[in-house]
Design an enzyme around this catalytic site. Sequence first.
Site, short mmCIF file in Angstrom:
data_model
loop_
_atom_site.label_atom_id
_atom_site.label_comp_id
_atom_site.label_asym_id
_atom_site.label_seq_id
_atom_site.Cartn_x
_atom_site.Cartn_y
_atom_site.Cartn_z
N ASN A 137 0.74 -1.02 -0.10
CA ASN A 137 0.00 0.37 0.02
C ASN A 137 1.00 1.05 -0.02
OD1 ASN A 137 -1.55 2.10 0.33
ND2 ASN A 137 -2.57 1.71 2.53
N TRP A 138 0.93 1.42 -1.10
CA TRP A 138 2.08 3.16 -1.29
C TRP A 138 1.22 4.44 -0.84
CZ3 TRP A 138 4.48 3.53 -7.25
CH2 TRP A 138 5.29 2.51 -7.44
N LYS A 139 0.07 3.74 -0.26
CA LYS A 139 -0.61 5.23 0.04
C LYS A 139 -0.67 6.55 -0.96
CE LYS A 139 -0.18 3.61 4.56
NZ LYS A 139 -0.32 3.33 6.36
N HIS A 180 -9.24 0.68 4.69
CA HIS A 180 -8.48 1.54 5.38
C HIS A 180 -8.67 2.15 6.32
CE1 HIS A 180 -3.95 2.65 6.28
NE2 HIS A 180 -4.06 1.66 5.42
N GLU A 222 -7.49 4.77 7.25
CA GLU A 222 -7.39 6.22 7.09
C GLU A 222 -8.51 6.61 7.06
OE1 GLU A 222 -2.97 5.49 5.36
OE2 GLU A 222 -2.38 5.30 6.98
N GLU A 232 -5.74 -5.00 10.73
CA GLU A 232 -4.78 -4.10 10.73
C GLU A 232 -4.70 -3.26 11.48
OE1 GLU A 232 -2.54 -2.91 6.98
OE2 GLU A 232 -4.16 -1.41 7.12
N GLY A 280 2.25 2.13 11.12
CA GLY A 280 2.92 3.65 10.66
C GLY A 280 3.70 4.46 12.11
N SER A 312 3.14 -1.73 10.69
CA SER A 312 5.01 -1.91 10.51
C SER A 312 5.73 -2.92 10.37
CB SER A 312 4.84 -1.73 12.14
OG SER A 312 4.36 0.29 12.58
N GLY A 323 2.74 -1.42 4.25
CA GLY A 323 2.91 0.34 4.09
C GLY A 323 4.13 0.80 4.00
N GLY A 324 5.03 1.28 4.79
CA GLY A 324 6.58 1.66 4.99
C GLY A 324 7.56 1.35 4.05
#
Length: 256
Positions: free
Chosen positions: A10-12, A99, A101, A171, A177, A216, A237-238
Amino acid sequence: MARRAIVAANWKMNGDLALVDTMISGLTNVKLQDDVSVVICPSSPYLSEFVAKRNSNNLSSVIHVGAQNVSEHQSGAYTGQISTKMLQELSVEFVIIGHSERRRYYQETSTQVAHKVNAVLNAGLTPIICIGESETERATEQTEAVLASQLQPVIDEIGIEKFIDVVIAYEPVWAIGTGKTASNEMAQETHKFIRQFLAKANESVANKVPLLYGGSVNSSNCEELFAQPDIDGGLIGGASLQVEQFKIICSAAKGK
Ligand code: PEP
């Protein structure tokens, strides 16, 4: 029982055209174990470029492409939204839905998530449904009730049989994150709860649904997390923005 593993990136709202190139060339020699699908979800403006570069590098059997969101509506006056048909036309196969977010910043409800899942399945795409509890909900022992309340509207909307075409990403919101990962034991226990919750509706379907852990995940903790019996890969993600780290994570996943 054969369950495939999935590692989804997930590059967001990160990345650029240069990352599209770097990721495609980096993944040309990725080593995958049995029954593993890699899914990259760039921001929408890069989907077309990503698919074109992936195809020209003959990587369509190795890399699948996903979107980070979609509208529950088919078409019409919904400025800024993207339809399932548009994603189909771009050869997108997966869509991240719900998600945390989007639930937090765009007030997406579990009912809306259920409508989106329905639209995605009707279009022949695969939803990656995100569920998870907040730090306070975990601390006050509401985790299972929260997860059940996020899943039940989807079961009510599509019926349990259609979960055969669904991927779920657990998640914990407090782990996204933040660098705070759920322990292997906590992650396994929660994934097991999710599978048992689905099994109450249909055991054979529940045993086939890929359950991903997200929060994470990195190249140091992926192996132990993915070795847990009910964890079938991850939503990353990151670490998915760093090609070498992401490749290590992809290589750690294995179908069960
Ligand atoms: C995510 O956003 O889905 C996620 C898991 O992010 P991170 O890996 O950065 O915690």
